[in-house]
Scaffold this motif. Structure first.
Motif, PDB file in Angstrom:
ATOM      1  N   ASN A  33       7.857 -20.110 -89.947  1.00  0.00           N
ATOM      2  CA  ASN A  33       8.797 -18.997 -89.756  1.00  0.00           C
ATOM      3  C   ASN A  33       8.632 -17.922 -90.828  1.00  0.00           C
ATOM      4  N   SER A  34       7.367 -17.601 -91.145  1.00  0.00           N
ATOM      5  CA  SER A  34       7.092 -16.629 -92.207  1.00  0.00           C
ATOM      6  C   SER A  34       7.718 -15.276 -91.921  1.00  0.00           C
ATOM      7  N   HIS A  35       7.851 -14.913 -90.622  1.00  0.00           N
ATOM      8  CA  HIS A  35       8.415 -13.611 -90.281  1.00  0.00           C
ATOM      9  C   HIS A  35       9.874 -13.494 -90.707  1.00  0.00           C
ATOM     10  N   ILE A  36      10.557 -14.625 -90.817  1.00  0.00           N
ATOM     11  CA  ILE A  36      11.969 -14.618 -91.215  1.00  0.00           C
ATOM     12  C   ILE A  36      12.103 -14.458 -92.721  1.00  0.00           C
ATOM     13  N   ASN A  95       3.488  -6.982 -87.570  1.00  0.00           N
ATOM     14  CA  ASN A  95       3.133  -8.321 -87.083  1.00  0.00           C
ATOM     15  C   ASN A  95       4.269  -9.314 -87.281  1.00  0.00           C
ATOM     16  N   PHE A  96       5.016  -9.171 -88.382  1.00  0.00           N
ATOM     17  CA  PHE A  96       6.191 -10.028 -88.578  1.00  0.00           C
ATOM     18  C   PHE A  96       7.210  -9.799 -87.470  1.00  0.00           C
ATOM     19  N   ARG A  98       6.600  -8.642 -84.472  1.00  0.00           N
ATOM     20  CA  ARG A  98       6.026  -9.120 -83.211  1.00  0.00           C
ATOM     21  C   ARG A  98       5.878 -10.633 -83.194  1.00  0.00           C
ATOM     22  N   GLN A  99       5.966 -11.250 -84.372  1.00  0.00           N
ATOM     23  CA  GLN A  99       5.744 -12.686 -84.538  1.00  0.00           C
ATOM     24  C   GLN A  99       4.364 -13.078 -84.019  1.00  0.00           C
ATOM     25  N   ARG A 100       3.410 -12.204 -84.274  1.00  0.00           N
ATOM     26  CA  ARG A 100       2.037 -12.435 -83.833  1.00  0.00           C
ATOM     27  C   ARG A 100       1.094 -11.737 -84.815  1.00  0.00           C
ATOM     28  N   GLN A 101       0.388 -12.524 -85.621  1.00  0.00           N
ATOM     29  CA  GLN A 101      -0.454 -11.991 -86.684  1.00  0.00           C
ATOM     30  C   GLN A 101      -1.837 -11.626 -86.146  1.00  0.00           C
TER      31      GLN A 101
END
Length: 324
Positions: A33-36, A95-96, A98-101
């Motif tokens: 959950n790096s985007h969080i 990207n965070f 979009r949750q897609r790197q």
């Protein structure tokens, strides 16, 4: 390979090849959950970087007392720091969300080109700033001639050309790489070393050019820095004026701190394998320091240790209050 990132095509009517149209970054894959957890810190770093460097640049333009060669080059350094951070951080933030790197092939090449351009230019700019300090301290009687407006403009232009030519070479070589076995980059941004690792054709030339460039493009300005500061130190030690020594050390201290941070991170960033730091976690950490934290710290270092910058800030704020 990620099927969404590959476009099958028939090449020359003879054999099937694959052309990567999208890369996947794995640098944050080890953080659930790096985007969080990372979006807000990265956003704060970016905003502080832009605001800090924009403040330094604006103060130099508004305050006539800062219209000197040293601050002229500092304004260029501020532009470089904003540009360097803007090449990488906004894409990471998107990207965070979009949750897609991921990044497209064309975006990757563009990111790498500008990343290398700005880092190469900054290395040369720091060397030019060291020359300015040498001229001011060791050649005070000839300073106005050595650092005339024309000379400063030529030096600044040359540093930008230096960085962009170096980047053009690396980017051109990178476009010759083929990616047929993987489109997953063990990194958080596009750079020559991580792309060379996943290429399916021989990347030996690319790796060799990176190594040579790290010594020439980075090492050349660095040795010039060391030579300039050795002359400055010798001149300071010969001086019998305590006040003069203190002033000389003060004007050089901020620049030296920036140089140590920049070249320390740069050395690790482009020589990881030779110093035993060749891992994805190390790559990620070093890149964050090199491309995000350093540009944020530079304006803080110059403003906190520089009485003239602090004075200009107080003057501008004071004039705004009077208008209000």
């Amino acid at each position: 390979m990620d099927d969404q990132g590959v476009n099958p095509e028939l090449s020359m009517g003879v054999r099937n090849e694959t052309q990567v149209v999208e890369f996947v970054f794995l640098g944050f894959s080890g953080i659930p959950n790096s985007h969080i957890y990372l979006f807000l810190p990265f956003l704060v770093i970016y905003l502080v970087t832009v605001l800090g460097n924009l403040t330094i640049f604006t103060l130099i333009q508004l305050d006539s007392s800062l219209h000197t060669p040293m601050y002229y080059f500092l304004s260029h350094l501020s532009c470089l720091d904003i540009s360097l951070s803007s090449v990488t951080v906004p894409k990471i933030l998107v990207n965070f969300l979009r949750q897609r790197q991921t990044i497209t092939y064309n975006q990757c090449m563009a990111q790498m080109f500008f990343l290398l351009s700005f880092t190469g230019t900054e290395a040369a700019m720091l060397a030019v700033m060291a020359y300015d300090r040498y001229a001011a301290i060791c050649q005070p009687l000839h300073y106005s001639r050595l650092m005339s407006t024309k000379v400063c403009a030529i030096l600044a232009f040359a540093t930008w050309v230096w960085g962009f030519l170096n980047s053009a070479l690396h980017t051109a070589l990178s476009t010759t790489l083929s990616f047929c076995s993987s489109n997953q980059i063990s990194h958080i941004l596009c750079d020559v070393p991580p792309l060379s690792k996943i290429a399916c054709n021989d990347a030996h030339i690319n790796e060799m050019v990176v190594r040579i460039a790290s010594y020439f493009v980075g090492g050349g300005p660095f040795f010039f820095l060391v030579f300039s500061y050795s002359l400055i130190l010798r001149s300071i030690l010969k001086s019998h004026s305590t006040t003069g020594k203190r002033k000389a050390f003060s004007t050089c201290a901020s620049h030296l701190i920036v140089v140590i941070i920049y070249y320390g991170n740069g050395l690790v960033n482009y020589n990881r394998s030779s110093i035993g730091g060749d891992s994805m976690e190390t790559d990620t950490l070093v890149s964050i320091m090199y491309c995000m934290v350093s540009p944020m710290l530079n304006p803080l270092i110059y403003s906190l240790r520089n009485k003239e910058v602090k004075g200009a800030l107080k003057k501008v704020l004071g004039s705004q209050r009077k208008k209000g």
